[in-house]
Design a protein around this motif. Structure first.
Motif, PDB file in Angstrom:
ATOM      1  N   ALA A   1      20.110  61.911  10.385  1.00  0.00           N
ATOM      2  CA  ALA A   1      19.175  62.968  10.005  1.00  0.00           C
ATOM      3  C   ALA A   1      17.824  62.767  10.687  1.00  0.00           C
ATOM      4  N   MET A   2      17.378  61.512  10.746  1.00  0.00           N
ATOM      5  CA  MET A   2      16.094  61.216  11.411  1.00  0.00           C
ATOM      6  C   MET A   2      16.172  61.531  12.897  1.00  0.00           C
ATOM      7  N   THR A  19      16.088  65.263  13.365  1.00  0.00           N
ATOM      8  CA  THR A  19      14.726  65.753  13.121  1.00  0.00           C
ATOM      9  C   THR A  19      13.810  65.462  14.308  1.00  0.00           C
ATOM     10  N   VAL A  27      14.739  67.744  17.261  1.00  0.00           N
ATOM     11  CA  VAL A  27      14.256  69.108  17.020  1.00  0.00           C
ATOM     12  C   VAL A  27      12.748  69.181  17.217  1.00  0.00           C
ATOM     13  N   SER A  28      12.032  68.150  16.737  1.00  0.00           N
ATOM     14  CA  SER A  28      10.578  68.126  16.894  1.00  0.00           C
ATOM     15  C   SER A  28      10.182  68.081  18.363  1.00  0.00           C
TER      16      SER A  28
END
Length: 394
Positions: A64-65, A68, A71-72
């Protein structure tokens, strides 16, 4: 009845899942032998399931990290791209064509301001360009540029402003080239006065270079105006010679009373016999600061036989300075030091009869007399760096 059947199906599914989990995580039993005794360790199915669940949760959190973060990064890259597109639109071809259509006078004013900015930037980094520069190092296009301005003013009056700015730019480029040539000549003279070869200095500075190819295009047909190419060569030579000059010993290594022993053959202070002394000895009090004689990188800091506590600074081109008999070492290997940086304190460690600094200059590990370097310091090196802004001088 329907409710009872649903519960039965749910219970059956749970029992089936529990049975599969037990098959995947059967109870395990290990034994350990210690000091003649056998101990059994039992790992239950429940404990195995808890550990597996914890590992799965940690893996899920890590994934998940990562998602994220990716995506960032994508969003940041998209935002930067949009910003660049907006900035590029400011100077798009349509905008420039519109300005030209509105009048060449406005374009000339913009270019005039740009030229003023370029000259001020050069002056802030290089210093004011003197008027008494040597004329013979580069061509002088002022006469031909004057004819061009006159001709364009007669035939295309609306483009006269642009022609004048082009002439001003060419004159500035040639003046800057002469300035770079003059500074390179002074640095070359200073290097020769201490017995070193300027070509060797330049070759060493070219030893490690790289980067993307960005061609200098200044004219139609992807041609490079020779005056711009000449400026680039002159600036490169000036920079290489001045960088090499800054790495030649030119600073007194200590504020000392006098030289107590010179370079060459002398009577050994311990044996009384003839011996070769590879440097200069400067007498001074214990704890007095010792300074790097030139910019460089510390290549040794420790104890050498006969030298005691010792620091060596590499200056490139095979040039090295050595500082010995220190009471305290104030530099570490790999540290970059400027001329005049404190690298230690005077002492009497090693083969020494009293507190002093033993200072050597070596080229390709062969000792040379440090006197020419230090005696040339007050004038040669200042002359060699004349024209540089004060912030660039050591």
């Amino acid at each position: 009845m329907p409710h009872r059947g649903s519960s039965h199906v749910s219970a059956t599914a749970r029992d089936g899942l529990a049975a599969r989990l037990k098959r995947w995580f059967p109870e395990r039993e290990f034994f350990m032998r210690s000091q003649g005794q056998v101990r059994f360790i039992r790992i239950t199915s429940r404990l195995q399931m808890i550990v597996a669940a914890a590992i799965a949760a940690a893996l899920g959190l890590w994934l998940a990290m990562m998602v994220t973060m990716l995506v960032s990064r994508y969003l940041d890259a998209r935002d930067r791209e949009r910003l660049l597109q907006r900035e590029a639109a400011v100077a798009s071809a349509e905008t420039r064509v519109s300005k030209y259509r509105n009048g060449l006078g406005e374009v000339a004013d913009d270019l005039q301001k740009r030229q003023d900015f370029i000259e001020k930037m050069v002056e802030s980094h290089v210093g004011a360009l003197p008027n008494d520069l040597p004329k013979g190092t580069v061509s002088d296009s002022s006469a031909e540029a004057g004819k061009t301005v006159k001709k364009i003013s007669m035939e295309l009056p609306e483009a006269a402003g642009l022609a004048r700015i082009e002439a001003r730019q060419l004159a500035f480029i040639e003046k800057l080239t002469r300035f770079a040539d003059a500074r390179a000549a002074r640095a070359e003279t200073a290097i020769r006065r201490v017995g070193l070869n300027p070509s060797m200095i330049m070759a060493s500075n070219r030893g490690a270079q790289g980067g993307p190819l960005i061609r200098l295009v200044t004219g139609p047909g992807n041609d490079v105006d020779p005056r711009f190419a000449r400026l680039g060569a002159s600036l490169e030579r000036m920079s290489g010679l001045e960088d090499g000059l800054a790495r030649i010993p030119n600073t007194l290594p200590a504020s000392l009373e006098y030289i107590s022993s010179g370079f060459g053959y002398r009577s050994d202070p311990f044996t009384g016999g003839a011996a070769f002394h590879a440097g200069l000895d400067f007498r001074g009090p214990i704890g007095a600061p010792i300074y790097a004689a030139a910019a460089g990188t510390v290549s040794f800091a420790g104890i050498r036989q006969g030298y005691g506590n010792c620091v060596e600074v590499s200056h490139g081109n095979g040039l090295m300075t050595r500082y010995a008999h220190m009471s305290r070492i104030g530099a570490r290997v790999g540290e970059k030091v400027a001329a005049g940086a404190v690298i230690g304190q005077i002492g009497s460690t090693g083969r020494s009869t009293g507190p002093h600094l033993h200072f050597e200059v070596r080229i390709n590990d062969q000792p040379v007399n440090p006197r020419p370097f230090l005696e040339a310091r007050p004038n040669v090196f200042q002359e060699g760096r004349a024209g540089q802004p004060a912030s660039n001088r050591s």
